[in-house]
Enzyme design. Sequence first.
Site, PDB file in Angstrom:
ATOM      1  N   GLU A  31     106.548   1.457  33.495  1.00 57.74           N
ATOM      2  CA  GLU A  31     105.099   1.264  33.536  1.00 57.74           C
ATOM      3  C   GLU A  31     104.348   2.593  33.572  1.00 57.74           C
ATOM      4  OE1 GLU A  31     103.622  -1.411  33.036  1.00 57.74           O
ATOM      5  OE2 GLU A  31     105.030  -3.015  33.496  1.00 57.74           O
TER       6      GLU A  31
ATOM      7  N   ARG B  59     101.914   3.635  30.374  1.00 58.81           N
ATOM      8  CA  ARG B  59     100.489   3.660  30.710  1.00 58.81           C
ATOM      9  C   ARG B  59      99.968   5.075  30.938  1.00 58.81           C
ATOM     10  NH1 ARG B  59      99.079  -1.856  34.033  1.00 58.81           N
ATOM     11  NH2 ARG B  59     100.987  -3.003  33.576  1.00 58.81           N
TER      12      ARG B  59
ATOM     13  N   ASP C  84     111.588  -7.851  25.399  1.00 56.44           N
ATOM     14  CA  ASP C  84     110.678  -7.845  24.254  1.00 56.44           C
ATOM     15  C   ASP C  84     110.532  -6.490  23.569  1.00 56.44           C
ATOM     16  OD1 ASP C  84     109.493  -6.912  26.559  1.00 56.44           O
ATOM     17  OD2 ASP C  84     107.598  -7.969  26.313  1.00 56.44           O
TER      18      ASP C  84
ATOM     19  N   GLU D 298      98.829  -9.437  23.427  1.00 54.80           N
ATOM     20  CA  GLU D 298      99.822  -9.511  22.349  1.00 54.80           C
ATOM     21  C   GLU D 298      99.338 -10.249  21.104  1.00 54.80           C
ATOM     22  OE1 GLU D 298     101.670  -8.261  25.946  1.00 54.80           O
ATOM     23  OE2 GLU D 298     100.596 -10.146  25.571  1.00 54.80           O
TER      24      GLU D 298
ATOM     25  N   THR E 298     103.833   0.603  23.315  1.00 58.27           N
ATOM     26  CA  THR E 298     103.729  -0.794  23.727  1.00 58.27           C
ATOM     27  C   THR E 298     102.545  -1.046  24.656  1.00 58.27           C
ATOM     28  OG1 THR E 298     105.076  -2.686  24.428  1.00 58.27           O
ATOM     29  CG2 THR E 298     105.191  -0.676  25.784  1.00 58.27           C
TER      30      THR E 298
END
Length: 676
Positions: free
Chosen positions: A307, A311, A440, A576, A665
């Site tokens: 994360e 980010r 994913d 998404e 992502t």
Amino acid sequence: MYSAAAAAAATASPPRRDFISVSLGPEEAVGVGGYNNSKAWRRRSCWRKWKQLSRLQRSVILFLFAFLAVCGVISYTSMGEPWKSLTNKSLDDQKTEAEIPGLKLANPAVLPAPQKADANLGDYPELSQQKPPKLPHVRRGPSNLQIKPPRRDMRLKTRHDTSRVVEEPVQADKEEKTEKSVISWRGAVIEPDQSTEPPSSKVKEPEKPSSVEADDQKEPVPITERQVAVIEAFRHAWKGYKDFAWGHDELKPLSKSYSEWFGLGLTLIDALDTMWILGLKEEFEEARKWVANDLVFDKNVDVNLFESTIRILGGLLSTYHLSGDSLFLEKAKDIGNRLMPAFKTPSKIPYSDVNIGRGTAHPPRWTSDSTVAEVTSIQLEFRELSRLTGDEKFQKAVDEVMKHVHTLSGKNDGLVPMFINTNSGQFTHLGVYTLGARADSYYEYLLKQWIQGGKKENELLEDYMRAIEGVKKHLVQRSQPKQLTFVGELAHGHFSAKMDHLVCFLPGTLALGAHNGLTADHMKLAEALIETCYQMYAQVETGLSPEIVHFNLHAQKGHKDVEIKPADRHNLLRPETVESLFYMYRFTGEKKYQDWGWEIFQNFNKYTRVPTGGYTSINNVQNPSNPEPRDKMESFFLGETLKYMFLLFSDDIDLINLDKYVFNTEAHPLPIWGPA
């Protein structure tokens, strides 16, 4: 022999000129000193002839020989490099065929060398793809903060600028004639048209984005009404964050407070490049001041490697590339170095958590496993950090992870399990395969790393192509009654018709692959799946998708395709579906994708907007009268959802050009590496 008469005549009359007759016998003709056609006799004969020539004649002959020798040397030099490159190309082609079973290099005598990855797809009907018409370019950044591509060497830039008129036609002709490696995979034509620029082991000065090239200056594309609405929504969300959660991780808009995860201003950092793209100069400047004065990573706090990478590191790198402000690169280097202890494991598979103040790392308290998605979805960011700094340790660490996962057993036709052990380096919890949570972005980053690196890392392409074949073989089904194509899950041989909203990243990824030369079947699957993702919104009472849906495999009277369980009916403002709508519109130009996104945007405004500022997640998408707000605005709502909305509604295909940038992502655009 002489005759007596001849001798007497010579004595009597000296002035007369007489001739001497010499007779040679057969023995003398072939004896020593006679002509016998030997090499020695010929050499003496040639030398006598040479001496008989005048000085001028000899000079002319010597000059001709010297001239021919010089021409020979020049010809050898000019022909040497093409022969060498041709030989190397042949060897590289053989190596590529050996590395990827099933890949065969296209015959250059049959297939013309493409100019770009997608430039000549029109020559192959099965690979052709729709693209919107070329529109003029607009710079969305503030007037003095324009989007700037990474700098090339200044000497090359100067030479390019001063000779642009002369070089452009020459370069075009050169590209037309240059043969490039073409990879054929299941009908796809794939060209590694850009050279991966590996990080130098020598630490270098940080690259600085250059000023915008003259040929990039185009007439601005008018901003659309829908984009204006997105800007207003962002400002409303930002107002809530600024008023009640400034400098903290996430806004709690109902209670007018905040929540902390890492204590690093996640929402602010996640939103930096969004503000830049939307052209919000004032908001960007005040956020920059906070980064400069208040963002400190030297604190005793555990952060999640994945994360914080996607980010924070991704957000800082992206903002650096768009703005050219070195502050963001310095902060990126700081957090990047502090995350490196995560890779100090027996297997080189990183731990999930890092204490960025103490420099220690550990797995979660309840297991020694890391999730596969987390350890394989940090590569874009660390590779780019190596490229910018020249310090190869970042890329080396994440590349080792990918190479290790490439060799592991336990896959099912390219599909990977959800967990991997940091001690043994082996997959765990075998037999469960999903494209939802915990797996994913592994598939997403296979493709995007291949694109980022110039389409040369064939192991990544191999794993991606095999995985998509595995998805089609094991996970794709159709629902009833509308025959919606969806991606389910496989658990120990048993199929489940469960699909996470997270899986809606897949249509966009498939479309991106098709745009970059992969098989047209991927685009067909993308078109079917994006319809399904839209229906996950349209068939719900609020017009907002739940976190998880189950599809009906058998027609039942009074039942829709989508079934929602009580535990799954929350909505977290996820991006998404909007992300995939953006890719689909960008590559096809079909307006329906914009219209679908507009419906979703309006429903976000209707059911999740908080009057005092901000947006909130909701607990119940099936109850329009009371969607049960959760009092939390995720950082990705500003970092991803609204960013993709703005890009979706834009008619400017050069606004974050997908041939120049690849999104991580968390929707942070990073540059595609150009030729070294």
